[in-house]
Design an enzyme around this catalytic site. Structure first.
Site, PDB file in Angstrom:
ATOM      1  CG  ASP A 245      -2.454   9.701  -6.561  1.00  0.00           C
ATOM      2  OD1 ASP A 245      -1.340  10.029  -7.020  1.00  0.00           O
ATOM      3  OD2 ASP A 245      -3.184   8.834  -7.094  1.00  0.00           O
TER       4      ASP A 245
ATOM      5  NE  ARG B  47      -0.312   7.873  -8.737  1.00  0.00           N
ATOM      6  CZ  ARG B  47      -0.941   6.715  -8.847  1.00  0.00           C
ATOM      7  NH1 ARG B  47      -0.433   5.763  -9.596  1.00  0.00           N
ATOM      8  NH2 ARG B  47      -2.070   6.513  -8.209  1.00  0.00           N
TER       9      ARG B  47
HETATM   10  N1  LIG Z   1       2.829   6.889  -0.908  1.00  0.00           N
HETATM   11  C1  LIG Z   1       2.676   5.586  -1.081  1.00  0.00           C
HETATM   12  N2  LIG Z   1       2.723   5.099  -2.327  1.00  0.00           N
HETATM   13  C2  LIG Z   1       2.559   3.787  -2.499  1.00  0.00           C
HETATM   14  C3  LIG Z   1       2.361   2.904  -1.433  1.00  0.00           C
HETATM   15  N3  LIG Z   1       2.248   1.658  -1.937  1.00  0.00           N
HETATM   16  C4  LIG Z   1       2.386   1.760  -3.272  1.00  0.00           C
HETATM   17  N4  LIG Z   1       2.571   3.054  -3.622  1.00  0.00           N
HETATM   18  C5  LIG Z   1       2.732   3.651  -4.939  1.00  0.00           C
HETATM   19  O1  LIG Z   1       1.477   3.693  -5.559  1.00  0.00           O
HETATM   20  C6  LIG Z   1       1.664   3.769  -6.969  1.00  0.00           C
HETATM   21  C7  LIG Z   1       0.641   2.844  -7.628  1.00  0.00           C
HETATM   22  O2  LIG Z   1      -0.603   3.381  -7.365  1.00  0.00           O
HETATM   23  P1  LIG Z   1      -1.886   2.560  -7.021  1.00  0.00           P
HETATM   24  O3  LIG Z   1      -2.787   3.438  -6.228  1.00  0.00           O
HETATM   25  O4  LIG Z   1      -1.503   1.218  -6.430  1.00  0.00           O
HETATM   26  O5  LIG Z   1      -2.545   2.194  -8.367  1.00  0.00           O
HETATM   27  P2  LIG Z   1      -3.041   3.176  -9.488  1.00  0.00           P
HETATM   28  O6  LIG Z   1      -1.975   3.201 -10.519  1.00  0.00           O
HETATM   29  O7  LIG Z   1      -3.449   4.491  -8.933  1.00  0.00           O
HETATM   30  O8  LIG Z   1      -4.389   2.545  -9.954  1.00  0.00           O
HETATM   31  P3  LIG Z   1      -4.598   1.379 -10.984  1.00  0.00           P
HETATM   32  O9  LIG Z   1      -4.433   1.986 -12.345  1.00  0.00           O
HETATM   33  O10 LIG Z   1      -5.966   0.879 -10.762  1.00  0.00           O
HETATM   34  O11 LIG Z   1      -3.539   0.375 -10.686  1.00  0.00           O
HETATM   35  C8  LIG Z   1       3.125   3.434  -7.220  1.00  0.00           C
HETATM   36  O12 LIG Z   1       3.809   4.636  -7.516  1.00  0.00           O
HETATM   37  C9  LIG Z   1       3.609   2.890  -5.875  1.00  0.00           C
HETATM   38  O13 LIG Z   1       4.977   3.171  -5.631  1.00  0.00           O
HETATM   39  C10 LIG Z   1       2.318   3.444  -0.128  1.00  0.00           C
HETATM   40  O14 LIG Z   1       2.120   2.751   0.858  1.00  0.00           O
HETATM   41  N5  LIG Z   1       2.482   4.788  -0.011  1.00  0.00           N
END
Ligand SMILES: Nc1nc2c(ncn2[C@@H]2O[C@H](COP(=O)(O)OP(=O)(O)OP(=O)(O)O)[C@@H](O)[C@H]2O)c(=O)[nH]1
Length: 451
Positions: free
Chosen positions: A327, A329
């Site tokens: 992750d 971000r």
């Molecule tokens: N690298 C990658 N990113 C993904 C995938 N599927 C979704 N994403 C990205 O994951 C991000 C969302 O993150 P999540 O982990 O689903 O949720 P979160 O925001 O961390 O957690 P919450 O606040 O609980 O929703 C978005 O930027 C999506 O584009 C994947 O298979 N691989």
């Protein structure tokens, strides 16, 4: 954290005194790709292709892919620093022991479930199985390391009304001094406004202000004066009687596949629509929409990760195998946007402990700027998982209609809680639960999902 001067054409604005300029420190070698993740998706293309040229293609046989990926993983393990200590208590059970790349201890936060799920679902083939535990421990390290969250200054460029059948959000588009992305804020209820949007710009006319959605200059002197169409509260009548401390906030990351084309590989589209529904119901709130596609690896790399997932890996493993952090971000822009909107006490809609930690910031760290007070963490339970004690309603469609914002959820109709097979969205959620420590409970009402 909001800027004192307008940000123009990429020029660095003057920073607020309390936010000293700091150069981001370089990420560790094993996260080198992550260093490029703040660029546009397009910017990543050439660089990423070079970096990934050795990765097996989806067309290769599973066997070859697995052994090639295993070799790459081994070589990456050697680059991981000795005694990497995880900073996040959610991942205390996992740590890397030495530069031999050996792993010791990989307890995941919800061990009972994860053991079951990992053994049955996350290790899809015997060839890949030995990798799974190793990768998952590296994942837990990578989730919380190498973050480059230098202070961000933001300025709202424009505000526009976005009507929905049952109410209106105001969409703010922001510029910032850290990347070239257009981060957004969807605001419900006119009591939340942007300081930087209202600030007069040099030489602008009243028409210029109107076009960018700011109030007329004259009305800035009397806060409540609403003289233009732009400032009429279209949401009067909504339940704005909430007495809880803290504004309901969702900090959401871009997902083209889940949100725009309603992919069921993930739950992102559902989460965005659900956040809008909850905020609209409450009467006011903010969704900060960060352009961090694919957990900030960009769409190109996310789509490659999908292909790696189709070889039998979960989302976390796929990122790591492509030399990205699990992750990547950061949330500095979100903190700055919330401050610009005057929102300092929040109830955060999330299941992600790492996000809570990063949003909150560190009160003692100057780079984290003002301390954002998270009064409450509001879980986002996937509707089709529901409460483990409740029997889910088969009429999900009916629930959507009840709360108005339904057009976002076409995929919902495919997520039938009575289904006998596990969907890809379920697998995605289970990976978040077992590999990333998300605060989710698997549905016990649907034993088929976990068996
Ligand atoms: N690298 C990658 N990113 C993904 C995938 N599927 C979704 N994403 C990205 O994951 C991000 C969302 O993150 P999540 O982990 O689903 O949720 P979160 O925001 O961390 O957690 P919450 O606040 O609980 O929703 C978005 O930027 C999506 O584009 C994947 O298979 N691989």
């Amino acid at each position: 954290m909001a800027v004192q001067e307008p940000i123009q054409n990429g020029a660095q604005p003057a920073r607020a005194a309390k936010l000293p300029t700091t150069s981001p420190s370089p990420p560790p070698a094993y996260l080198d790709t992550a260093a490029n993740n703040n660029d546009n998706d397009n910017d990543q293309t050439a660089e990423s292709s070079k970096k990934d040229s050795g990765i097996s293609s989806p067309a290769d046989s599973d066997q070859n892919s697995s052994s090639s990926l295993a070799k790459q993983l081994e070589s990456r393990l050697r680059n991981i620093p000795d005694d990497l200590v995880l900073r996040d208590e959610y991942y205390q059970g996992a740590y890397l022991r030495s530069n031999k790349g050996l792993l010791s201890g990989s307890d995941t936060p919800t061990s009972g479930v994860s053991t079951l799920v990992e053994s049955r679902l996350l290790s899809p083939s015997p060839t890949i199985a030995p990798l799974a535990s190793t990768i998952s421990a590296i994942a837990t390290a990578s989730i919380s390391n190498g973050k480059n969250d230098a202070p961000v200054n933001v300025e709202a460029q424009v505000r526009a009304r976005i009507p929905f059948p049952e109410g209106e959000f105001n969409l703010y588009l922001y510029k910032n001094d850290q990347d070239t992305k257009e981060h957004l804020a969807l605001v419900f209820g006119n009591r939340i406004t942007s300081k930087s949007l209202e600030r007069p710009r040099k030489g602008e006319s009243e028409m210029d202000r109107k076009i960018r959605g700011a109030k007329p200059r004259s009305s800035n002197n009397s806060e409540n004066q609403e003289t233009t169409t732009t400032n009429v509260d279209h949401n009067v009548g909504y339940n704005d009687t909430n007495t809880k401390t803290g504004t309901l906030v969702r900090i959401h990351s871009e997902c083209f596949t889940g949100e725009t084309v309603s992919s069921v590989r993930c739950d992102c589209g559902y989460q965005l629509a659900e956040a809008m529904r909850l905020i609209r119901k409450e009467g006011h709130g903010v969704i900060v929409y960060l352009r961090q596609e694919g957990r900030n690896i960009g769409l190109l790399e996310k789509l490659k990760a999908y292909n790696v997932q189709d070889m039998g890996h979960n989302t976390v493993e796929a990122n790591l195998l492509l030399n990205h952090p699990a992750d990547g971000r950061t949330y500095g822009a979100a903190r700055a946007i919330l401050e610009d909107l005057g929102v300092t006490e929040i109830r955060l809609l999330t299941n992600n402990p790492d996000k809570i930690k990063q949003i909150k910031g560190d009160a003692s760290s100057p780079s984290d700027g003002d301390y954002l007070d998270i009064k409450e963490h509001v879980p986002m339970v996937p509707k089709w998982w529901g409460s483990s004690k409740e029997t889910p309603s088969p009429e999900i469609e009916g629930e959507e209609v009840e709360d108005g914002i339904k057009s976002h959820l076409p995929f919902h109709r495919q997520l039938n809680p009575q289904k006998s097979v596990m969907t890809e969205a379920d697998r995605y959620l289970i990976t978040k639960l077992t590999q990333m420590g998300h605060m989710l409970e698997p549905p016990t009402h649907s034993s088929s999902i976990l068996s």
